[in-house]
Scaffold this motif. Structure first.
Motif, PDB file in Angstrom:
ATOM      1  N   GLY A 128      45.708 -24.361 -40.401  1.00  0.00           N
ATOM      2  CA  GLY A 128      46.302 -24.264 -39.381  1.00  0.00           C
ATOM      3  C   GLY A 128      47.728 -23.285 -39.122  1.00  0.00           C
ATOM      4  O   GLY A 128      47.926 -22.715 -38.345  1.00  0.00           O
ATOM      5  N   HIS A 153      49.792 -22.230 -35.850  1.00  0.00           N
ATOM      6  CA  HIS A 153      49.611 -23.244 -35.098  1.00  0.00           C
ATOM      7  C   HIS A 153      50.630 -24.160 -35.209  1.00  0.00           C
ATOM      8  O   HIS A 153      50.968 -24.241 -36.328  1.00  0.00           O
ATOM      9  CB  HIS A 153      48.009 -23.861 -35.135  1.00  0.00           C
ATOM     10  CG  HIS A 153      46.995 -22.898 -34.445  1.00  0.00           C
ATOM     11  ND1 HIS A 153      46.879 -22.370 -33.367  1.00  0.00           N
ATOM     12  CD2 HIS A 153      46.006 -22.522 -35.382  1.00  0.00           C
ATOM     13  CE1 HIS A 153      45.664 -21.898 -33.295  1.00  0.00           C
ATOM     14  NE2 HIS A 153      45.129 -21.851 -34.576  1.00  0.00           N
ATOM     15  N   PRO A 154      51.346 -24.866 -34.560  1.00  0.00           N
ATOM     16  CA  PRO A 154      52.110 -25.864 -34.722  1.00  0.00           C
ATOM     17  C   PRO A 154      51.856 -27.185 -35.104  1.00  0.00           C
ATOM     18  O   PRO A 154      50.553 -27.281 -35.139  1.00  0.00           O
ATOM     19  CB  PRO A 154      53.078 -25.969 -33.196  1.00  0.00           C
ATOM     20  CG  PRO A 154      51.830 -25.693 -32.192  1.00  0.00           C
ATOM     21  CD  PRO A 154      51.024 -24.659 -32.968  1.00  0.00           C
ATOM     22  N   SER A 167      51.942 -30.230 -34.373  1.00  0.00           N
ATOM     23  CA  SER A 167      51.490 -31.155 -33.311  1.00  0.00           C
ATOM     24  C   SER A 167      49.974 -30.654 -32.963  1.00  0.00           C
ATOM     25  O   SER A 167      49.299 -31.483 -32.437  1.00  0.00           O
ATOM     26  CB  SER A 167      52.455 -31.014 -31.959  1.00  0.00           C
ATOM     27  OG  SER A 167      52.775 -29.733 -31.482  1.00  0.00           O
ATOM     28  N   GLU A 168      49.745 -29.541 -32.936  1.00  0.00           N
ATOM     29  CA  GLU A 168      48.433 -28.987 -32.410  1.00  0.00           C
ATOM     30  C   GLU A 168      47.575 -29.249 -33.392  1.00  0.00           C
ATOM     31  O   GLU A 168      46.373 -29.523 -33.267  1.00  0.00           O
ATOM     32  CB  GLU A 168      48.514 -27.445 -32.120  1.00  0.00           C
ATOM     33  CG  GLU A 168      47.208 -26.824 -31.618  1.00  0.00           C
ATOM     34  CD  GLU A 168      46.981 -25.507 -31.194  1.00  0.00           C
ATOM     35  OE1 GLU A 168      46.211 -24.590 -31.317  1.00  0.00           O
ATOM     36  OE2 GLU A 168      48.461 -25.093 -30.831  1.00  0.00           O
ATOM     37  N   VAL A 169      47.872 -28.853 -34.829  1.00  0.00           N
ATOM     38  CA  VAL A 169      47.099 -28.996 -35.877  1.00  0.00           C
ATOM     39  C   VAL A 169      46.468 -30.701 -35.792  1.00  0.00           C
ATOM     40  O   VAL A 169      45.584 -30.958 -36.163  1.00  0.00           O
ATOM     41  CB  VAL A 169      47.712 -28.819 -37.176  1.00  0.00           C
ATOM     42  CG1 VAL A 169      46.764 -29.142 -38.400  1.00  0.00           C
ATOM     43  CG2 VAL A 169      47.970 -27.171 -37.120  1.00  0.00           C
ATOM     44  N   LYS A 170      47.678 -31.470 -35.632  1.00  0.00           N
ATOM     45  CA  LYS A 170      47.449 -32.977 -35.875  1.00  0.00           C
ATOM     46  C   LYS A 170      46.449 -33.439 -34.795  1.00  0.00           C
ATOM     47  O   LYS A 170      45.973 -34.810 -34.982  1.00  0.00           O
ATOM     48  CB  LYS A 170      48.675 -33.645 -36.032  1.00  0.00           C
ATOM     49  CG  LYS A 170      49.257 -33.383 -37.142  1.00  0.00           C
ATOM     50  CD  LYS A 170      50.626 -34.462 -37.445  1.00  0.00           C
ATOM     51  CE  LYS A 170      50.356 -35.466 -37.779  1.00  0.00           C
ATOM     52  NZ  LYS A 170      51.251 -36.646 -37.934  1.00  0.00           N
ATOM     53  N   ASN A 171      46.212 -32.804 -33.870  1.00  0.00           N
ATOM     54  CA  ASN A 171      45.125 -33.180 -32.691  1.00  0.00           C
ATOM     55  C   ASN A 171      43.908 -33.238 -33.291  1.00  0.00           C
ATOM     56  O   ASN A 171      42.956 -33.838 -32.674  1.00  0.00           O
ATOM     57  CB  ASN A 171      45.049 -32.309 -31.344  1.00  0.00           C
ATOM     58  CG  ASN A 171      46.341 -32.313 -30.736  1.00  0.00           C
ATOM     59  OD1 ASN A 171      46.923 -33.227 -30.793  1.00  0.00           O
ATOM     60  ND2 ASN A 171      46.855 -31.184 -30.175  1.00  0.00           N
ATOM     61  N   ASN A 172      43.616 -32.918 -34.493  1.00  0.00           N
ATOM     62  CA  ASN A 172      42.277 -32.773 -34.974  1.00  0.00           C
ATOM     63  C   ASN A 172      41.821 -34.428 -35.161  1.00  0.00           C
ATOM     64  O   ASN A 172      42.877 -35.007 -35.699  1.00  0.00           O
ATOM     65  CB  ASN A 172      42.389 -32.027 -36.429  1.00  0.00           C
ATOM     66  CG  ASN A 172      41.044 -31.922 -37.103  1.00  0.00           C
ATOM     67  OD1 ASN A 172      40.126 -32.885 -37.342  1.00  0.00           O
ATOM     68  ND2 ASN A 172      40.530 -30.857 -37.494  1.00  0.00           N
ATOM     69  N   GLU A 185      57.916 -28.471 -36.128  1.00  0.00           N
ATOM     70  CA  GLU A 185      56.430 -27.856 -36.043  1.00  0.00           C
ATOM     71  C   GLU A 185      56.126 -26.690 -36.695  1.00  0.00           C
ATOM     72  O   GLU A 185      55.011 -26.273 -36.733  1.00  0.00           O
ATOM     73  CB  GLU A 185      56.856 -27.130 -34.406  1.00  0.00           C
ATOM     74  CG  GLU A 185      56.958 -28.053 -33.468  1.00  0.00           C
ATOM     75  CD  GLU A 185      55.594 -28.855 -32.906  1.00  0.00           C
ATOM     76  OE1 GLU A 185      54.703 -28.609 -33.693  1.00  0.00           O
ATOM     77  OE2 GLU A 185      55.867 -29.869 -32.453  1.00  0.00           O
TER      78      GLU A 185
END
Length: 342
Positions: free
Chosen positions: A188, A193-194, A196-201, A257
């Motif tokens: 990611g 991708h930041p 925070s976005e990757v950790k939405n997984n 990030e």
């Protein structure tokens, strides 16, 4: 190979090698239990295969070296190597890979150097590195908690998957495996991708991956028990975790990030296993207290460097093996003052 030892006087140790190794095996049991709870019985099957292979290879090499079998088999060192390697492998690794890794580690990282006490490299990590370099795709097939909610493998399923590639009920290993959190984070971030976005997984939990956080915490508890029993010292463990935490904190502070939090690194991958069970190997690690701490810090920093900028999502094996190479220099440079000398 001559190793630098601390000077006399020497004190008789209250525990034997066999007792020390048994304590290490006992300390792994809580983590193995949590592992089974979240990810099925594959790790138990791997441990069984690795243990049988280790005892057979150890017996063969002792016979070839004209060494007595009973005392060396009863020291449990081969079993500790087998358990650590099996624990570090994906739980549904095909059986012959486990056999290959254990056999290679024992033969080429232990017995060719003269057996226990003479090996400069950690045998478990030598076997793991061989498998990781030779079979990178198979070594990246780790189970997902979400996939296992639909297909939780029983002991019979685990045997069937490991030996035949498919469970008794019909699902394959591909149905229950996927990218690890470390690999997902690396990919990611590589795609800009930041964090925070990757950790939405849904793979991710509070710190690392769901399920794996509890496994790491169980390893931590087992490691603390080993320190309480004075089986391992605090210098290497603190050095590994401190080096990893410090370097991760610096970059996380610079750009949160673009670099995951230090807790993510501590509770992901094999960080805890390395700090308390792998890096603390008394043979391949440094001997002086100062040398042990430097040795541990070096491993922690290398883990972060390989994870962040290297080609592998987790760099524990390579970090340990690289620092194994520095042990003779560390022992020489950090020799304690000999009694009676200034």
């Amino acid at each position: 190979m001559a190793f630098i030892l601390q000077s006399a006087p020497y004190v008789h140790a209250p525990t034997s090698v066999a007792q020390v190794m048994r304590y290490v095996l006992y300390a792994l049991l809580p983590a193995i239990s949590v592992y089974v709870w979240f990810f099925g019985w594959g790790v138990v099957v791997n441990i069984l295969i690795a243990s049988l292979t280790a005892l057979w290879v150890e017996s063969l090499m002792l016979w070839l070296r004209a060494c007595p079998l009973r005392p060396f088999l009863q020291d449990n060192s081969a079993l500790v190597m087998a358990w650590l390697l099996a624990f570090a492998l994906p739980p549904f690794t095909v059986w012959w890979m486990t056999v290959l890794g254990v056999a290679f580690g024992l033969i080429f990282a232990k017995h060719v150097y003269g057996g226990l006490g003479n090996n400069p490299f950690n045998p478990a990590m030598v076997g793991y590195a061989l498998l990781l370099i030779s079979f990178p795709a198979d070594m990246s097939r780790w189970p997902s908690v979400y996939a296992l909610t639909e297909h939780y493998p029983t002991l019979a399923d685990s045997f069937s998957i490991i030996f035949y590639g498919q469970s008794i009920s019909g699902f394959t290993v591909d149905a229950i495996t996927g990218a690890t959190p470390l690999d997902s984070m690396r990919i990611g971030l590589g795609q800009l991708h930041p964090v925070s976005e990757v950790k939405n997984n849904p793979l991710f939990g509070l710190f690392g991956a769901k399920g794996w956080e509890w496994v790491s915490f169980s390893v931590l508890l087992g490691g603390c028990w080993l320190m309480y029993k004075k089986i391992i010292g605090w210098q290497i463990s603190l050095g590994v975790l401190g080096g990893l935490f410090t370097l991760a904190s610096v970059f996380f502070f610079i750009s949160p990030e673009h670099y995951p939090s230090p807790l993510f690194h501590l509770f992901s991958g094999a960080s805890m296993l390395c700090a308390f069970f792998i890096a603390t190997d008394p043979v391949s690690a440094a001997t002086s207290n100062q040398g042990r701490f430097i040795y541990g810090v070096g491993i922690g920093c290398l883990i972060y460097i390989i994870r962040t900028w290297g080609g592998y999502p987790d760099g524990v094996a390579f970090a340990v093996l690289l620092m194994n190479m520095t042990v003779p220099a560390l022992d020489y440079l950090t020799r304690p003052t000999v009694f009676g000398e200034k």
